[in-house]
Design a protein around this motif. Sequence first.
Motif, mmCIF file in Angstrom:
data_model
loop_
_atom_site.group_PDB
_atom_site.id
_atom_site.type_symbol
_atom_site.label_atom_id
_atom_site.label_comp_id
_atom_site.label_asym_id
_atom_site.label_seq_id
_atom_site.Cartn_x
_atom_site.Cartn_y
_atom_site.Cartn_z
ATOM 1 N N TYR A 16 0.992 -1.212 0.115
ATOM 2 C CA TYR A 16 0.005 0.038 0.043
ATOM 3 C C TYR A 16 0.744 1.221 0.036
ATOM 4 C CZ TYR A 16 -3.651 -3.124 1.335
ATOM 5 O OH TYR A 16 -4.767 -4.226 1.365
ATOM 6 N N MET A 18 1.174 4.903 0.818
ATOM 7 C CA MET A 18 0.445 6.032 1.661
ATOM 8 C C MET A 18 1.513 7.174 1.516
ATOM 9 S SD MET A 18 -1.480 4.156 4.719
ATOM 10 C CE MET A 18 -0.098 3.762 5.477
ATOM 11 N N PRO A 44 -0.086 -12.742 14.486
ATOM 12 C CA PRO A 44 -0.256 -11.553 15.071
ATOM 13 C C PRO A 44 -1.106 -10.495 14.438
ATOM 14 C CG PRO A 44 1.771 -11.586 14.652
ATOM 15 C CD PRO A 44 1.392 -12.787 14.258
ATOM 16 N N GLY A 46 -1.788 -7.533 12.283
ATOM 17 C CA GLY A 46 -0.863 -6.540 11.407
ATOM 18 C C GLY A 46 0.009 -7.497 10.469
ATOM 19 N N LYS B 789 -11.382 -5.024 8.455
ATOM 20 C CA LYS B 789 -10.699 -4.315 9.371
ATOM 21 C C LYS B 789 -11.386 -4.675 10.645
ATOM 22 C CE LYS B 789 -7.575 -1.503 7.118
ATOM 23 N NZ LYS B 789 -7.902 -2.237 6.016
HETATM 24 N N1 LIG Z 1 -5.678 -0.284 2.844
HETATM 25 C C1 LIG Z 1 -4.400 -0.350 3.449
HETATM 26 N N2 LIG Z 1 -3.647 0.975 3.603
HETATM 27 C C2 LIG Z 1 -2.347 0.837 4.110
HETATM 28 N N3 LIG Z 1 -2.158 -0.132 4.779
HETATM 29 C C3 LIG Z 1 -2.828 -1.342 4.951
HETATM 30 C C4 LIG Z 1 -4.003 -1.474 4.397
HETATM 31 N N4 LIG Z 1 -4.498 -2.453 4.460
HETATM 32 C C5 LIG Z 1 -3.723 -3.196 5.215
HETATM 33 N N5 LIG Z 1 -2.747 -2.231 5.654
HETATM 34 C C6 LIG Z 1 -1.438 -2.761 6.542
HETATM 35 O O1 LIG Z 1 -1.057 -3.965 6.395
HETATM 36 C C7 LIG Z 1 -0.593 -4.599 7.177
HETATM 37 C C8 LIG Z 1 -1.207 -6.063 7.268
HETATM 38 O O2 LIG Z 1 -2.814 -5.966 7.523
HETATM 39 P P1 LIG Z 1 -3.782 -7.115 7.585
HETATM 40 O O3 LIG Z 1 -3.694 -7.712 6.644
HETATM 41 O O4 LIG Z 1 -5.033 -6.395 7.753
HETATM 42 O O5 LIG Z 1 -3.112 -7.517 9.052
HETATM 43 P P2 LIG Z 1 -3.963 -8.578 9.976
HETATM 44 O O6 LIG Z 1 -5.188 -9.069 9.193
HETATM 45 O O7 LIG Z 1 -3.004 -9.897 9.902
HETATM 46 O O8 LIG Z 1 -4.296 -8.332 11.124
HETATM 47 C C9 LIG Z 1 -0.982 -3.779 8.365
HETATM 48 O O9 LIG Z 1 0.470 -3.130 8.509
HETATM 49 C C10 LIG Z 1 -1.853 -3.080 7.829
HETATM 50 O O10 LIG Z 1 -1.562 -1.464 8.728
#
Ligand SMILES: Nc1ncnc2c1ncn2[C@@H]1O[C@H](COP(=O)(O)OP(=O)(O)O)[C@@H](O)[C@H]1O
Lengths: 236, 792
Positions: A16, A18, A44, A46, B789
């Motif tokens: 992603y 940003m 865990p 994230g 989320k």
């Molecule tokens: N739309 C997004 N924009 C920016 N960062 C994202 C986005 N979606 C997820 N992330 C980042 O990607 C990483 C993995 O997220 P995620 O797959 O939701 O983790 P989990 O489901 O294992 O908790 C995290 O660091 C999260 O902050």
Amino acid sequence: MDTEVLMKLNNVTKSYVMGEVTVEALKETTLDIYSGELLVILGPSGSGKSTLLNIIGGMDKPSSGEIIFKDRNLSKASDHELTLFRRNEIGFVFQFYNLISDLTAGENVELAASLVKNPLTSQEVLTQVGLADRIDHFPSQLSGGEQQRISIARAMVKNPTLLLCDEPTGALDYQTGKTILGLLKKAQELMGRTIIIVTHNTAIGEIADRVVRMRSGSIAEISLNESPVPPERIEW
Amino acid sequence: MKVLTHRLWHTIKGSLGQFLGMAVIIAVGISLYIGITTAFFNLGQSQEAFYKDNNFADYYFYVVRAPESIIRQVEAVPGVTLVTGRIQKDIPVFKDNQERATVRLTSYPLPIENEVNSIQLLDGRLFSEYPADGGIEVLVDPGYFDANKLAFGDTINIVAENKKYPVKVVGTATGPEFTYIMKDASNMVPDYETFGIMMVPHNQSQELFNLPGQVNQVIVQLAPGADIDQAVKAIKDILAPYGNLASFPRKDQLSHAALDAELSGLDAISGFLPLIFLSIAAGIQFVILRRMIKTQRTQIGIMKAIGFDNRQIIFHFSSYAIMVCVVGATAGIVFGIFMASVFSDMYAMFFNLPQAIGGINYEVILYSLMLSLGVGVLAGFTASRPILSISPAESMRSLPPSKSSRSLLENLPGFWNKLSSSWKMAFRTISRNRLRLLLTMAGIVSAVALLIVSMFTNDAVDYMMDQHFNQESSYDYMLHFNQPVKESELLNISRLEGVELIEGIFSLPVRVHYNSRTSEDLLMGINPSNTLKHPAKENGVVIPVPDEGVIISRKSAERLGLKVGDAVQVETLLGMGQAHYADIKITAINYQLFGNESYVSLQQANKILNESNLLTGAVMKVDSVYASYIESELSDMTGINSIVSRQKERDNIMSLMDSMIYMVSTMIMFSVILGFVIIYNSVVMSFNERKRELASLLTIGFTRKEVSSIMWKETIPQAIPSILLGLPAGRLLAELYFGSVEFDMWYMPVIIYPSSYVLAALGGLVFVLLGQWVAGRGIQKLDIIELSKNMD
Ligand SMILES: Nc1ncnc2c1ncn2[C@@H]1O[C@H](COP(=O)(O)OP(=O)(O)O)[C@@H](O)[C@H]1O
Ligand SMILES: [Mg+2]
């Protein structure tokens, strides 16, 4: 267990952007998903579990890499093709049930059924999740566990190839959570469905045929579980 | 407090579309309020000042001729404060281009200042009683001056007592009885080119008309609180020996009636028009705030837990509504001042008022600020009430899914069971939010009704023109002779090339007596077989004129309480010779839209005067190719007092309608904005509330199009019935508006053509589509990833 590969992920990444920062949510990941297995993805918060699951379910496109589903290359699919893929092949279950509050349990299931050519009957799936008698209740009249069961019924009525569950027990109490896992296990055993469960709860890994452990965006370990424990016997 | 301010900005940014939408509606409401109210205030004030400065008459008495000495007698009548005797007559003018015009020659004793209905010099200089060159000096009204491209020092040829006189124009002036210059009520609009006011010194007019030491009008001002009936009766008695032709109060004075009608119209809309916009804006603010408070329950609980008190939190949420109003009012004031100046320009064009009508009215602006803040405070505080009952502890528990209620339609299982799930969902969502449904429907109904109101004046005028020019009469020219002529005289005119048809008329001013009450009227004598001019029924159908009896005017019928079959006495008011009296039976009532004359047969008119075969004028139809030829031939004939061209009349009306196009399109725009905002808001609210639900549909495999069609299904059942309901509501509003305008000179029917209903309904569809489309773009941005989320 059947060893036919249903889906292949080859060097899939997702990042992603940003502003200045680029978050590598998923680093180069290669994974085969077998038809009829119950796969649990552990890790865990994230660590990229949801990101991986969303890519598998056609909710998100990878930044690079290849996804092959039954000889189809999904990595190049258009938005519309992905929608059709979700419609016909995937059932989703989330931590929060996201039922349509203005439709009864039965209608929520029917709404999903109306999308596909050969759905199961809503009566049938509601019976499977044990809520046939609540068919006319609105989500607001159901407990969290019951709502989650409706949401499973809604995912299953389309008779999907893959049932994807993101923290399905996350919002539920211990006992209810176990009931839900039991339902999913039953769906695998009785209907031969392929099921992927994402969770941070390591105990749930015990019910899986295979466990994928993730750490900071990549797969740390994949382990085979010779004798999965029935969900009612696990503890956390 | 800084945190809360910051939070307020954040909330505004998060709902920017809705925020601006509400602000725009407030702005429209406030600008309408300022525009209309300023126009009303300023027009009213300038009318009042003008009337006061120039001693506007309370009562008018027309006589054949009376010695100036009776003025003293009238002055002595108790209750009378000021009396002026003057001479006023309509006389022909020969223009350089051979065309004819009529001027209302009005005399003024010098000095003018302390007389009733004095005049105010606008440009040039005042006439002198005895010009050095021995000629006659006159003033004219600015409309006539401009329309005829006159310059000071120009000479105009007038005809008085069958003699031509050149008079010199030395200035322009206006008076309180000349604010709206029309010859009589049979005209719809002024025609400055062919009718004007000419002001001369009293001594000159006495010479012109050979009336030494005499007057033909006595106009008076009465003391406030005087017994008017008593005073009028006393004056009438004094004037009786001199042939009392007419007497009427100020309210029947044509230009005053026109100005007052405009004022009462403004007064009527200055209230309800802004009210519609402001109350809908208040409604939207209310539902948005209620929703906000509901979804931010936890945050409110946290705020309370931290130590904010109810007052601070309520003020915080109310400030959202107040901010909407501040932004809206600011824009509204700017646009309102602009609108006020447009209105003022328009009225300056319509009415001859010497003082500028324009100008910013700070009082009105202050009111508008108070009004809009009132709306914000009211909406804010009433909507914030539930904050009081939120307890910090309880608010932390997550809210169960919003309660769904069954739709009323579920009582019709035959219908309900046929619906698809998405329709069921739509109907239930609608019925769950009753208040929002009510507001949305009220908004759409108002917007469509306003569309009808914006368009209907056009229909009404179009209908009236059709009635006036095609149904009730179809002549091209109307002539009036200087004095009654034998029917055979028409032959001279009918011989002119291009004259297709000519029909004699006899117009006979009369006083109708019934049960000791009277009404002044005009008997229009026509041949029963005539086709160019007719009386008409209420529905516009023409009524044949009977050989004997009278088709009485609506005005007299209403004033005297007459019905068909009653017998009335008519007294002729010819202004020469003895008055004639005759008893006639009423055979019908004339609902003709303009002029409102009574009709008799030519024979009957002659019989009243003990004459036969006399005419006072004619109406004629001509081949348009010869129109200008005929016009110039007629202008050369000396026996003709006036020539009225209907084409000119029509052109005048059309140009007036053209000048209204801006008003109409502005109103249409405002209506569409109102409808758009209401739909936009309704869709956005519903969308925001169900983002997760809708996103979950995408995960199941619904396309964005399908999700958007679900949103549509929610809008359609609210929009379609509301649009349909808006059509009769528009008619009702039009009727209310017309009912509030008192102008009994004309009979304005509420006419709305089917095409206007169709257009209004289409307009309704346009704003629904637009609002839905703009709001529905959110669906394209709906992020399905959000669903994963989780709180892990
Ligand atoms: N739309 C997004 N924009 C920016 N960062 C994202 C986005 N979606 C997820 N992330 C980042 O990607 C990483 C993995 O997220 P995620 O797959 O939701 O983790 P989990 O489901 O294992 O908790 C995290 O660091 C999260 O902050
Ligand atoms: Mg996750």
